[in-house]
Every structure is written in structure tokens, then in C-alpha cells.
Design a protein around this motif. Sequence first.
Motif, PDB file in Angstrom:
ATOM      1  N   SER A  14      18.759  10.136  44.267  1.00 38.64           N
ATOM      2  CA  SER A  14      19.382  11.253  44.987  1.00 38.64           C
ATOM      3  C   SER A  14      20.482  10.746  45.928  1.00 38.64           C
ATOM      4  O   SER A  14      21.544  11.376  46.049  1.00 38.64           O
ATOM      5  CB  SER A  14      18.321  12.034  45.761  1.00 38.64           C
ATOM      6  OG  SER A  14      17.870  11.322  46.897  1.00 38.64           O
ATOM      7  N   ARG A  55      23.566   9.881  43.804  1.00 39.52           N
ATOM      8  CA  ARG A  55      24.298  11.063  43.358  1.00 39.52           C
ATOM      9  C   ARG A  55      25.032  11.732  44.521  1.00 39.52           C
ATOM     10  O   ARG A  55      26.091  12.332  44.330  1.00 39.52           O
ATOM     11  CB  ARG A  55      23.333  12.068  42.732  1.00 39.52           C
ATOM     12  CG  ARG A  55      22.652  11.573  41.463  1.00 39.52           C
ATOM     13  CD  ARG A  55      23.604  11.552  40.276  1.00 39.52           C
ATOM     14  NE  ARG A  55      22.919  11.131  39.064  1.00 39.52           N
ATOM     15  CZ  ARG A  55      22.309  11.958  38.220  1.00 39.52           C
ATOM     16  NH1 ARG A  55      22.257  13.255  38.486  1.00 39.52           N
ATOM     17  NH2 ARG A  55      21.727  11.498  37.128  1.00 39.52           N
ATOM     18  N   GLU A  56      24.477  11.597  45.718  1.00 40.64           N
ATOM     19  CA  GLU A  56      25.075  12.227  46.889  1.00 40.64           C
ATOM     20  C   GLU A  56      26.245  11.409  47.442  1.00 40.64           C
ATOM     21  O   GLU A  56      26.969  11.880  48.319  1.00 40.64           O
ATOM     22  CB  GLU A  56      24.011  12.407  47.967  1.00 40.64           C
ATOM     23  CG  GLU A  56      24.359  13.435  49.028  1.00 40.64           C
ATOM     24  CD  GLU A  56      23.208  13.688  49.983  1.00 40.64           C
ATOM     25  OE1 GLU A  56      23.379  14.525  50.908  1.00 40.64           O
ATOM     26  OE2 GLU A  56      22.136  13.084  49.816  1.00 40.64           O
ATOM     27  N   TRP A 107      28.252  22.488  36.962  1.00 41.29           N
ATOM     28  CA  TRP A 107      27.115  21.705  37.416  1.00 41.29           C
ATOM     29  C   TRP A 107      27.558  20.798  38.562  1.00 41.29           C
ATOM     30  O   TRP A 107      28.708  20.395  38.642  1.00 41.29           O
ATOM     31  CB  TRP A 107      26.491  20.871  36.284  1.00 41.29           C
ATOM     32  CG  TRP A 107      27.437  19.950  35.602  1.00 41.29           C
ATOM     33  CD1 TRP A 107      27.711  18.669  35.912  1.00 41.29           C
ATOM     34  CD2 TRP A 107      28.241  20.264  34.463  1.00 41.29           C
ATOM     35  NE1 TRP A 107      28.630  18.149  35.055  1.00 41.29           N
ATOM     36  CE2 TRP A 107      28.973  19.107  34.148  1.00 41.29           C
ATOM     37  CE3 TRP A 107      28.416  21.427  33.690  1.00 41.29           C
ATOM     38  CZ2 TRP A 107      29.864  19.064  33.085  1.00 41.29           C
ATOM     39  CZ3 TRP A 107      29.299  21.358  32.641  1.00 41.29           C
ATOM     40  CH2 TRP A 107      30.005  20.200  32.349  1.00 41.29           C
ATOM     41  N   PRO A 108      26.631  20.457  39.467  1.00 38.39           N
ATOM     42  CA  PRO A 108      27.014  19.838  40.738  1.00 38.39           C
ATOM     43  C   PRO A 108      27.185  18.326  40.659  1.00 38.39           C
ATOM     44  O   PRO A 108      26.457  17.578  41.285  1.00 38.39           O
ATOM     45  CB  PRO A 108      25.839  20.193  41.648  1.00 38.39           C
ATOM     46  CG  PRO A 108      24.668  20.230  40.713  1.00 38.39           C
ATOM     47  CD  PRO A 108      25.193  20.756  39.407  1.00 38.39           C
ATOM     48  N   LEU A 109      28.145  17.870  39.892  1.00 38.11           N
ATOM     49  CA  LEU A 109      28.451  16.444  39.846  1.00 38.11           C
ATOM     50  C   LEU A 109      29.881  16.267  40.348  1.00 38.11           C
ATOM     51  O   LEU A 109      30.844  16.434  39.591  1.00 38.11           O
ATOM     52  CB  LEU A 109      28.298  15.898  38.424  1.00 38.11           C
ATOM     53  CG  LEU A 109      26.868  15.866  37.866  1.00 38.11           C
ATOM     54  CD1 LEU A 109      26.874  15.376  36.436  1.00 38.11           C
ATOM     55  CD2 LEU A 109      25.990  14.976  38.716  1.00 38.11           C
ATOM     56  N   GLU A 110      30.011  15.931  41.633  1.00 35.69           N
ATOM     57  CA  GLU A 110      31.348  15.849  42.209  1.00 35.69           C
ATOM     58  C   GLU A 110      32.156  14.697  41.627  1.00 35.69           C
ATOM     59  O   GLU A 110      33.380  14.730  41.629  1.00 35.69           O
ATOM     60  CB  GLU A 110      31.237  15.707  43.727  1.00 35.69           C
ATOM     61  CG  GLU A 110      30.692  16.961  44.397  1.00 35.69           C
ATOM     62  CD  GLU A 110      30.677  16.837  45.905  1.00 35.69           C
ATOM     63  OE1 GLU A 110      29.724  16.227  46.399  1.00 35.69           O
ATOM     64  OE2 GLU A 110      31.611  17.316  46.548  1.00 35.69           O
ATOM     65  N   TYR A 117      19.905  17.614  46.693  1.00 37.42           N
ATOM     66  CA  TYR A 117      19.383  16.273  46.956  1.00 37.42           C
ATOM     67  C   TYR A 117      18.365  16.259  48.093  1.00 37.42           C
ATOM     68  O   TYR A 117      17.378  15.527  48.025  1.00 37.42           O
ATOM     69  CB  TYR A 117      20.547  15.330  47.253  1.00 37.42           C
ATOM     70  CG  TYR A 117      21.597  15.342  46.171  1.00 37.42           C
ATOM     71  CD1 TYR A 117      21.261  14.990  44.867  1.00 37.42           C
ATOM     72  CD2 TYR A 117      22.913  15.731  46.436  1.00 37.42           C
ATOM     73  CE1 TYR A 117      22.206  15.013  43.855  1.00 37.42           C
ATOM     74  CE2 TYR A 117      23.868  15.750  45.435  1.00 37.42           C
ATOM     75  CZ  TYR A 117      23.510  15.398  44.142  1.00 37.42           C
ATOM     76  OH  TYR A 117      24.440  15.427  43.156  1.00 37.42           O
ATOM     77  N   ILE A 146      17.644  17.098  41.620  1.00 34.11           N
ATOM     78  CA  ILE A 146      18.802  16.200  41.491  1.00 34.11           C
ATOM     79  C   ILE A 146      19.774  16.762  40.460  1.00 34.11           C
ATOM     80  O   ILE A 146      20.998  16.750  40.668  1.00 34.11           O
ATOM     81  CB  ILE A 146      18.327  14.780  41.111  1.00 34.11           C
ATOM     82  CG1 ILE A 146      17.656  14.112  42.318  1.00 34.11           C
ATOM     83  CG2 ILE A 146      19.491  13.924  40.628  1.00 34.11           C
ATOM     84  CD1 ILE A 146      16.934  12.814  41.990  1.00 34.11           C
ATOM     85  N   HIS A 147      19.252  17.275  39.357  1.00 32.20           N
ATOM     86  CA  HIS A 147      20.125  17.866  38.333  1.00 32.20           C
ATOM     87  C   HIS A 147      20.854  19.088  38.873  1.00 32.20           C
ATOM     88  O   HIS A 147      21.961  19.399  38.426  1.00 32.20           O
ATOM     89  CB  HIS A 147      19.302  18.246  37.095  1.00 32.20           C
ATOM     90  CG  HIS A 147      19.152  17.130  36.122  1.00 32.20           C
ATOM     91  ND1 HIS A 147      19.868  17.043  34.955  1.00 32.20           N
ATOM     92  CD2 HIS A 147      18.384  16.021  36.163  1.00 32.20           C
ATOM     93  CE1 HIS A 147      19.537  15.944  34.303  1.00 32.20           C
ATOM     94  NE2 HIS A 147      18.630  15.309  35.016  1.00 32.20           N
ATOM     95  N   GLN A 148      20.242  19.766  39.831  1.00 27.42           N
ATOM     96  CA  GLN A 148      20.884  20.947  40.420  1.00 27.42           C
ATOM     97  C   GLN A 148      21.757  20.586  41.624  1.00 27.42           C
ATOM     98  O   GLN A 148      22.404  21.476  42.181  1.00 27.42           O
ATOM     99  CB  GLN A 148      19.795  21.938  40.867  1.00 27.42           C
ATOM    100  CG  GLN A 148      18.996  22.545  39.712  1.00 27.42           C
ATOM    101  CD  GLN A 148      17.872  23.427  40.218  1.00 27.42           C
ATOM    102  OE1 GLN A 148      17.120  23.054  41.121  1.00 27.42           O
ATOM    103  NE2 GLN A 148      17.759  24.621  39.646  1.00 27.42           N
ATOM    104  N   GLY A 149      21.763  19.340  42.028  1.00 28.18           N
ATOM    105  CA  GLY A 149      22.546  18.939  43.197  1.00 28.18           C
ATOM    106  C   GLY A 149      21.856  19.215  44.512  1.00 28.18           C
ATOM    107  O   GLY A 149      22.468  19.084  45.579  1.00 28.18           O
TER     108      GLY A 149
END
Length: 907
Positions: free
Chosen positions: A543, A546-547, A733-736, A513, A508-511
Motif C-alpha cells: 500500500s 502504491r501510494e 482506476w486509481p493508479l496515478e 490505501y 489497494i486495487h481501489q486506491g
Amino acid sequence: MASVAKSTPPRASRRLMKREALMARLVEARRQRCIVVLGQAGSGKTSTLLAWRRELMSLDFDVAWLSLAPEDNSLQSFLRDVLASIAEVDPAIVGQAGLLTEGVDSDAEIEHWIIALVQGIAPRQRELVVMLDDLHHVRDARIFRALQWLLDYAPECLHLALSSRTALPLSFERMRSRTLVTELDMRDLRFSAEESERYLREQLGSIDRSDALVLHELTDGWVAGLQLFALDLRAKEGGAGSRYAPVRVRDAQAFASYFEREVLVRLAPEDLDMLTRAAVCSRFCVSLCASLLAPAQPLPRVRARLARLEEDNFFIIQVGGGDREPWYRLHPLLRETLLARLEQWPVEERRALHAAACRWFNARDDVEQSVYHAVQAGEMAQAVTMVEASAHDLLSSGELSQLAALLRHLSPEAIVRHFDLHLAQAYLAMYARDFEACDASLRLMEARRETFDARQRYDMLLLRCGLAAQQDRMDEVIDRLEALRDIPPDAKDLAWTSRANLLAWAHIHQGAYEQARRAVEEAQRRSGAQLSMLLGRCMIAVSLRREGRLSEAGQLAREVLRAAEQPDAAFGGVACMAASVLADVLYETDEVEAAQDLLAPRIAAIERLTLPDFVLRAVATLVGCHRLGGREDQCQVDLDRLEAYAQRYRLDRILAQALQMRLREHLLRNEMGEAIDALDRMEHLVRQHPEDGSVALRVGDCLLRARIDVALHGGDFAAAIRLVEQRERSHDWPLEATSAELLLQWAMACAGMGESNAAREHLLAGLRIGHGLGLVRSMLDVSTEVPGLLRSLLPRESLEPVLAFHVGRLHAAADRAVSRPEPQARPPRADTGSPVAALSEREYEVLSLLAQAMPNKKIARTLNVTLDTVKFHLKNIYGKLGVSARDEAVARLRDLEARRDAPGGDA
């Protein structure tokens, strides 16, 4: 002495010694905060409380009863037993306190637990009386501190009845001054001559008044002494006065001596032997009692003997029964006398008794009693084996309190020598957030690494990664991903569950999901344990959130919360995680009130039982809810909470984000000085970290976000653009959602520079990301300027239908925020012109606690805020009331409220 007629007293008379005058006094005092009963065992205090309990229940009171034994002296056991007794009345009361029970140790945690319990009791309409009997067995000072806080913070509907042989180390001064306590001692419990005579007639059928007076003088009206003489006289089948020793039975020592000399010696030898053996257990039933006898006897005979002793009122009391057989306890003084006799037995015989009890409890899967008696039998190896056999299942099912209780029976040396026990102890330390103890245990195990097999080394790896996740060091977990994937074939269910959660959290931290969900699903195919299933589903919900699949995430989190939130604490952590995820989804979709209602009563448990990211999201959500509700002071309280949490556990990323949120709140109120102070603290935090690592990266990003906010607020749009571009370059980092925020800030800066085309381009890009993720509040919380920017740069008629619809949702949410009324947290205190009315909700709470003579530190603990926050509120209170000291503020409050409440008066 004249002869007496032998008779069997009615059951009701045997069980309850009801004294009308004392009952009248107790019933009259039933609405007071506390009843304290002090008296020797057998003085009638327990009988009095039992009679009062029946009286209260007939008056429509709810009564929770807890009788303590010498074995019940640990803080954890006491808290669990209190919750269990109250839960019998109403399980809903203990929900939040149950979540906080695990690992309670420090004063702050104990007080926090008490506050959660009080908050669960306060809304009740029915009166609740909690009776705690035999408190003289308590030796742990922390238990008395918990009781003191319970007395201090008890709501109006809660009443406490405390009984003890000895004076209690509690302060009743405040309650005495406010006539909130009734205290009964030996003088109140002692029978009068008339009452002694009536009791003896109930026991014996008839007795000469002069003989009754002699017995009253010998016992000084002490109930247990009267009962003892009545029992003795019935056994003699009506003898003369010369047939008993005229000993004075007025205290416990004399009672035990007389019991030994005059009664036990005339008890049938087989009955004396049976009761002496049964005394090794605090409670016993027929089959347990039979298992302790040598030689063995048939159950019907043992049942008949116990029933006869109870019928004869021989200091044996039935304390309840299950589906199959009743349970008994011996009168405390009788048990003490019998245990003293038992000490004279050879060690081998005493150990054999405990070994028999161990076998009986073990056959019925009562692990805690089995282990206790194994230790008493000198079978430490057997005790270790039993705890080892159950430790894994207890950890897997979340039964941490029971596991901790079992480990307390074992010696530290035995725990360290056995890997699984040492591992369980380390897990308990981690869950209790005693990270230093957990790390110390891990280091001891790692020093013996070469002596362990592959499964044990993998268990150590899981614990090391779990500790890193708890301490927000996800880099360490991600660095060990390959090792985590390589699980040994003989790994236990707990290892599969822990592995799945760690892999999922790292992905999840890496995106990644989908990878996170696959890791969870793989573990669930191998383990069907409920806790494992719920934890996995909660990770899947994270997940999905975050997605950007908010609807699915919210539905799944709601299902997990419903399944996990039970009165016991076994699923407390997963319930808190689900609540944090669900509230985040609710807030994001602008269901602000629902999010607040979900989080407010749970925030303390979330802080205690979940990972840092869940705590961060929960507090951030609450801050947003309070901001939209106009509760600015409550925003600061929650940010204080987050800062204190981050500092306590040295979580610099969380601290940086708390400071960034605080800075934004100050900017919203044009408090530039305070905003710059927060910025300075963030810069200092950045200087404490090296330039590599995810924590340094995210702390630095928080500082960049704060600088962009300051630049935009001050109209320095060129600087804002430079900072936004710098942030874009460092954003890896993968947080859109972060990308959407960045693009909106970029658009605002470009618009401020007059670059409309660039502003429109960035705004449109951010809007598309926000729509794809279902973001509403995250977009609007970037700045109060966002709605105006959307109207001026992206009119809906110029957009494709899908984006136009999303913009409509944003406008609707912005309009609701403007029109949302501030909730009435308390009734109006005075007319609008009153200085008291000018106080904020939090200021009024502080002033009310001040009026209860609470020092600043206690006010801070009660409100769960920092000491500096209390001082800040007091400064504002003094200014609004026109005073300069505490006493003046309290006097001013009482004066204003007295004038307000007077007929025709105003404040």
C-alpha cells in the motif's frame, strides 16, 4: 570347529568395517560425479559408506547423509529430507529450493526444484558429497526422475553416493562414457578369505584359520552372514563345529531363515519380545521401547538391555541422540525378520502395539508419527481428530508440507466427511496452484452449505475469495467486500488473517490505501502469529508503494524479507512478496543492479508462491534491469517466462501486459514486424473478452497503450493524441503512475505536432504526479525521448526548486543508463574476431547445452524458456557460426575453442 575365545570387539571395529583396498578406491574416486553401491542388506554397503564418510570428512569434504526407510516413499518427504540433510552442512544452500518444495508434483516442478537446489550448491568452494542410503525402499518413479536430473545438472563441487540392494532405474551412460561414475557391487563389497578371518578375529578374539575359512565359504564373504555366525558363536560360549548348522548364508532369504532358526530362537525370550515390539517403529529410543512392552518395565532395565544388545553387536545400531537419550534402529534384515514374526501375532495385539506407539508420540507432540500409528492401530477416528486439531495451526504457521503429510495418512472419504480437513485440503490445492482441485473441493462443500454453521460458511467465503485473487479475478473479491467484513465472532486466527489480506488487497486495487492498512492492523491486534504479522506488514508495504511512499515501503519490505527468509519454507510466500516489493522500489529509485541481484535468484519462487500482481511486477522489474544492462536476449527470456505463466493459469490481464512490454522492447530495437505481431495478439485477446469487467478493461487498456507506443514510434502524432484522449476517458482506476505515463505520452505527441504550449502543460502535469509518487524509472521507461523532452520544454531554471530537483534526478538517472556498462556475465571466450565471440550470452548458453547432447526441450527446461525461444536462439547461432545443423554448430564450437586454446592460436 575349534573353540573360540569370547571377547568384546573395540567399539570402532564394531561400527566401521574398513577395508583398505575398497577405501583406497573410494578415496581415489572422491571427485567423480557419482558413486553407486549395489549390494544386499548386510553386504557391508552401509558400513562401507560410513567408513568412507569418515574418510571424506577427514579430507575436508562436507558430507550430507540420508538413510531411507520403507516409510519414506513420498516425493514431498524425500525432498524435505534431502533439504534437511544438506541444511545440516550449510542452510544457505537450500534457501531457494526450500521455497519451491510446497506442492511439487509435476515433472516440470520437480526439475525446477532440482535446478534451484543445484544453483544453491554451485557457488560453493568446498566439495559436497550427498549420500543416499537404502534407495531400494523408493518406489515413487518421480523420486528417481528427480535424482536423474540431479545427476545430469550437478555442478563440479557436488558428488552423489547412492546405495541400494537392487539396481537403480537411473541412466549412468553419459557419466560412464566420461568416467564420472564409480560402481561397486557385491563382488567389490564381498570379503576375501583373509578379510573374513581378520573380521572374525576382531569379533571373537581368536579363531582357527581353517574354521575362519569354513565360515567364509558358508557366507561367501557376506558381512552380515559373518556377523551372524560370530554372534551365534559368542552366544554358545565357544562350541565345536558340530554345534551349528552348516547352512549357507549368502543372500537375504537365507539370512532371514538362518536368523529365525539359529539365533532368534536362542535369544532370551524377553529380548526377542522387546525387539519384536520395537520393530513397529523405524527408529526408537529407550522410553519409546519401554512404552511398547507388556508388562511395563523400568527405564533403567530397558536401557541396560538395549546397551547390552548393541555391545554384543546384535544388529542394533545407535543412530544419534538428543539431549536426553540415544535413538536406535534395527538392521534392515533383522527388522524385516521381526516384522514377519509380528505378522503371526493376533491382529488385536499388533494394533495394541501401534496404539501404544501412538500414545507415546502424541505425548511428545509428534503429530505425524501419532497419526501414522493411529491409522495402523485401526483408530481412524482418532487419527482424524488429531489431524483436525492441528490442521488450523499448521495452515496458520505455513507448515504446509507437514499438513499434506498428515492428510496423506487419511482416507479421502474421511477428509470429505470432516469440514476442517476438507477445507485444509482445498487450501493446499490452492497453494499448490491446482486451482481445478481447489474449485472442485469448494463445490462439494457448497453443495452441503445448509449443513454448516456461520463460521464454516465464512471459511468457505474466504477460500472462494482467495481462489479468485490467485486467479486474478479481483472483481469477485470486491463484489463480496461487505460479506467479508461480516466475520463471525467465533472465527479462528486463520480466518482473521485471510480476511485482512483479502480486504487489504481489494482496497489497494481501489486506491483506498489507508483502509487497507486499517484492515491489516485490526487483524494483527487479534493474532500475534509471526506469519500473520509478516503477511500483514508486507501488505502495508504494498500500500505504501502504491501510494508513492517509496522510502517507507522499501524499509518495511526489507525488514519483512529479513525476518521471513529462513531455510525452511514456512515463510516462503511472504519472503517472495517482500522481495518483489523491495525490488520494485529499488528499480524505481534507479538502484538497478541491487534490484536485479535481489530478483534474479528468487524469480522462480516468486512465480510459484505469490499472487499474479507480484509476479508481474517482479518480471517487469527484471526486464527493465536487463534492458538497461544491454541484455536484450534476457529481456525476451523473462517475457517468455511471464507469457508462459499467464497462459498456464489463464491470466489474460497478465498476458496482455506481457505482450505490451514485449511490443515496447521490439520498438526499442526497431523490430516493427515483431511489434505488429504482438499488437495483433493483443487485439485477438481483447476480442475474447466481454466489454464489462476489470479484466476486459485492463486488457483493453494494454491494447491502447500499445497502439499509442506504435503511433509515437511511427511519428503518427495525431493518431497518438486521439488514442491518448481515448485512454484518458476510459481511465477509471486509481493508479496515478498510469496517469503520469499518459501525460508524458500526451506531451510527446503534442510536441511532435508542434504544439509546444500543450506539450509543456501535459509534461508539467505528469512531472508533478511523478514527483509526488517518487517516480524515476517509470517516467524514463515511457520513452527514450523523455530526457530530451524535459530539456527542451522544461529547462530546470524555469521550474520551482522542488520540481527542478526532481528533473535533476531524472536527468542523472538517464545519464547513468547511458553510461552503465554491460555486466560481464561470463569470461571472454575468444578473440573479438571469433564467431563464438559474436554470440550473445544466452546464445552461448544454448550452444553449451547443445554440446552436452541436450535436446531442445531439455535446453528449454534448463534455461526456463519456451521451446520457441530455444529455436529462435539456434537460428541466430547457426547464422553467426555459418552452419546449418546442430552437429555442425557443436563441431564448430569445439574447433574454434581448440584453436583459441592452442599456444599462439586464435579462433
